[in-house]
Design a protein around this motif. Sequence first.
Motif, mmCIF file in Angstrom:
data_model
loop_
_atom_site.group_PDB
_atom_site.id
_atom_site.type_symbol
_atom_site.label_atom_id
_atom_site.label_comp_id
_atom_site.label_asym_id
_atom_site.label_seq_id
_atom_site.Cartn_x
_atom_site.Cartn_y
_atom_site.Cartn_z
ATOM 1 N N SER A 39 -11.154 43.847 -22.865
ATOM 2 C CA SER A 39 -11.631 42.621 -23.512
ATOM 3 C C SER A 39 -10.599 42.114 -24.511
ATOM 4 N N LYS A 43 -8.237 38.551 -24.411
ATOM 5 C CA LYS A 43 -8.081 37.651 -25.556
ATOM 6 C C LYS A 43 -6.598 37.425 -25.852
ATOM 7 N N THR A 46 -5.289 35.044 -23.271
ATOM 8 C CA THR A 46 -5.707 33.679 -23.574
ATOM 9 C C THR A 46 -4.826 33.071 -24.657
ATOM 10 N N SER A 47 -4.588 33.816 -25.727
ATOM 11 C CA SER A 47 -3.743 33.324 -26.818
ATOM 12 C C SER A 47 -2.323 33.062 -26.335
ATOM 13 N N LYS A 94 -14.001 33.491 -19.561
ATOM 14 C CA LYS A 94 -14.410 34.081 -20.823
ATOM 15 C C LYS A 94 -14.770 35.556 -20.627
#
Length: 240
Positions: A39, A43, A46-47, A94
């Motif tokens: 997870s 993230k 994504t960044s 997500k």
Amino acid sequence: MIKLLRKIHLFYSALIFLFFVLLFWPFFYFGTRNPKYYSFLNKARTSFSFLVTATTGIFFNFQFEKKLDKNQTYIYCANHSSNLDIIVFCLLAKGRYHFMGKEELKKNPVLGIFFKTIDIAVSRESKISSFRAFKKAGENLENGMSLIIFPEGRIDDVYPPVLQEFKNGPFRLAIDYNIPIVPVSVVNLWQFMWDNGLKYGTRPGIVDIYVHEPISTVTLAGDNADVLKDEVFKKINSKL
């Protein structure tokens, strides 16, 4: 002149990409050490994706036919015309998600770290490899990890791109595990970067992404895979 500018933008984008790869590499390395960190890894992806594209002047306009449930496990299916398609889904998906891609990506100096850990590499020429890959994908789906897959199987040599025939694998998975499919039309990304960008260069701009309403598979049986495949193909192609 336009060709020269696109080549300059490609060179600039490559430098930006390399800079952020080096910056994020410790986070990627840590996130791939153990599945319990996945997870966090997503993230970080994504960044990374946002910073790379924003710095190179490429932005995404996501249009949703229906709002997606962030707690729902999905199988995302999209057309494939650019290496940046992966970044699109790092921004769209997500929670816990993973990709399925070609075996060669294990040897990629950047993507290899993911396709040896969180993501799934498959050799479509090997039935054993395909069986193992989709078995692993099924296990991940049962554990709440959404799957992102490009059912064409590759970026075709046709330019401008034309949607190619889909493979059956993701649609059988969706039915077997009762997972809703989200068709996604990546409308015009190829205009900003087709394939790896080497032939026509790249340019900044706004990419349109159309996210169709999820298709439920709860009432479908195994022999409906071809029907589901055709429905997803038509939905994706309708916006291209």
